[in-house]
Write a protein that holds these residues in place. Sequence first.
Motif, PDB file in Angstrom:
ATOM      1  N   UNK A 124       0.828  -1.203  -0.053  1.00  0.00           N
ATOM      2  CA  UNK A 124      -0.231  -0.083  -0.187  1.00  0.00           C
ATOM      3  C   UNK A 124       0.880   1.278   0.048  1.00  0.00           C
ATOM      4  N   UNK A 125       0.483   2.213  -0.835  1.00  0.00           N
ATOM      5  CA  UNK A 125       1.155   3.271  -0.849  1.00  0.00           C
ATOM      6  C   UNK A 125       0.297   4.501  -0.399  1.00  0.00           C
ATOM      7  N   UNK A 126       0.380   5.418   0.518  1.00  0.00           N
ATOM      8  CA  UNK A 126      -0.301   6.431   1.153  1.00  0.00           C
ATOM      9  C   UNK A 126      -1.724   5.883   1.506  1.00  0.00           C
ATOM     10  N   UNK A 127      -2.859   6.225   1.010  1.00  0.00           N
ATOM     11  CA  UNK A 127      -4.213   5.729   1.328  1.00  0.00           C
ATOM     12  C   UNK A 127      -4.394   4.518   0.834  1.00  0.00           C
ATOM     13  N   UNK A 128      -5.377   3.735   1.364  1.00  0.00           N
ATOM     14  CA  UNK A 128      -5.763   2.642   0.935  1.00  0.00           C
ATOM     15  C   UNK A 128      -6.858   2.893  -0.175  1.00  0.00           C
ATOM     16  N   UNK A 129      -6.465   2.217  -1.276  1.00  0.00           N
ATOM     17  CA  UNK A 129      -7.443   2.374  -2.479  1.00  0.00           C
ATOM     18  C   UNK A 129      -7.636   0.910  -3.105  1.00  0.00           C
ATOM     19  N   UNK A 130      -8.245   0.814  -4.175  1.00  0.00           N
ATOM     20  CA  UNK A 130      -8.515  -0.563  -4.745  1.00  0.00           C
ATOM     21  C   UNK A 130      -7.174  -0.870  -5.625  1.00  0.00           C
ATOM     22  N   UNK A 131      -6.867  -2.328  -5.134  1.00  0.00           N
ATOM     23  CA  UNK A 131      -5.681  -2.656  -5.995  1.00  0.00           C
ATOM     24  C   UNK A 131      -5.092  -2.189  -7.595  1.00  0.00           C
ATOM     25  N   UNK A 132      -6.499  -2.094  -8.276  1.00  0.00           N
ATOM     26  CA  UNK A 132      -6.337  -1.880  -9.633  1.00  0.00           C
ATOM     27  C   UNK A 132      -5.890  -0.064  -9.713  1.00  0.00           C
TER      28      UNK A 132
END
Length: 337
Positions: A124-132
């Motif tokens: 994860x980089x920064x905030x959690x987002x969708x893997x795509x």
Amino acid sequence: MKKTPPLQCPYCCSSDTSVFKHYPTIHNGVRKLYICRNCERLFSETHNTAMNNIKTPISKVASALRLRSEGLGLRATGRVLRSNKSTIALWENRFADQKATLLLYGFCREFISLTFEGDKLYTIVGKRTMPSESEGWTAVIMERASRFIVDQRCGKKDTALFKSVIKTVCGYIDHTDDLSFLSDGERRYGNMLFELCSEVLQTGKRGRPPRVLPKGVRVRVKNKGDQKHKKGRKRPKYQAPQREHLDTAQDLKEFEIHANHLEAQNAAIRRKNSTFRRKTNTYAKTVKGLQRTLDVHQIIHNYVRPHWTTREVPAVTLGILAKPLSLEGILSMQRAA
């Protein structure tokens, strides 16, 4: 074995240099001042190196890199060494910049045979987002026999990421007559290699000549997914995603098509790189910081630390170096012009 290039003048790139005098430093003993006989300018032995204008003892900088390569975070390393985390990040940036210089060692040698494995891992980089949408994907390519990491880059899981690591592979194609590239399901490695290195095959037949991979280059991809309950023709378990040269030997056995060695290496990265360890909510703050840690890990893995399976440093096993490098030696190495 390619010897370390002679100390060059940073102003005119001449190798006709000699020691002008010695001068004392507070923390690093006596150092040399060089003079260039071509332009007659003076420069220190640390000029154009990672230790340029760094007053900290080189032993402390090397200790910080060792701690970071064993999984300690920036703040934890700073507490151990009583240094600021920004200072340690600066040292890592200087050390990571030596990656381009060290890669030249591999491009200056001819190889009999090379087998590359390609895979990817995620953080994860920064905030959690969708893997795509995440920028924490890391594409890794490793030479199988020596465990030498050819390249590893992070970013979004798109064409640009895979093209950036495959460009390094293309540099090795001209230095070997037998190159195999294997992947556990990621077809974009083979597609990018075909796009960057394919050549026209003159068959003498009418019509447009086909484009193929260079002679001696093989690409195999493992088809993943359940084929038992799907209708239609079953896909083969292992497949060449692109057309290969007619004269390329097809002696690659099915049990050899895997990326198990790289999977084990990815597990080691998760232990030794703090940005991949599940101890914080955000594993890496920025893509630049993540790439910095990957470059530091790649240099130490390839040129400094013996691999636990081969008992040798990967660069020595591959034949690029005769003996391992030290962290202090890499920090004192001149950057490529």
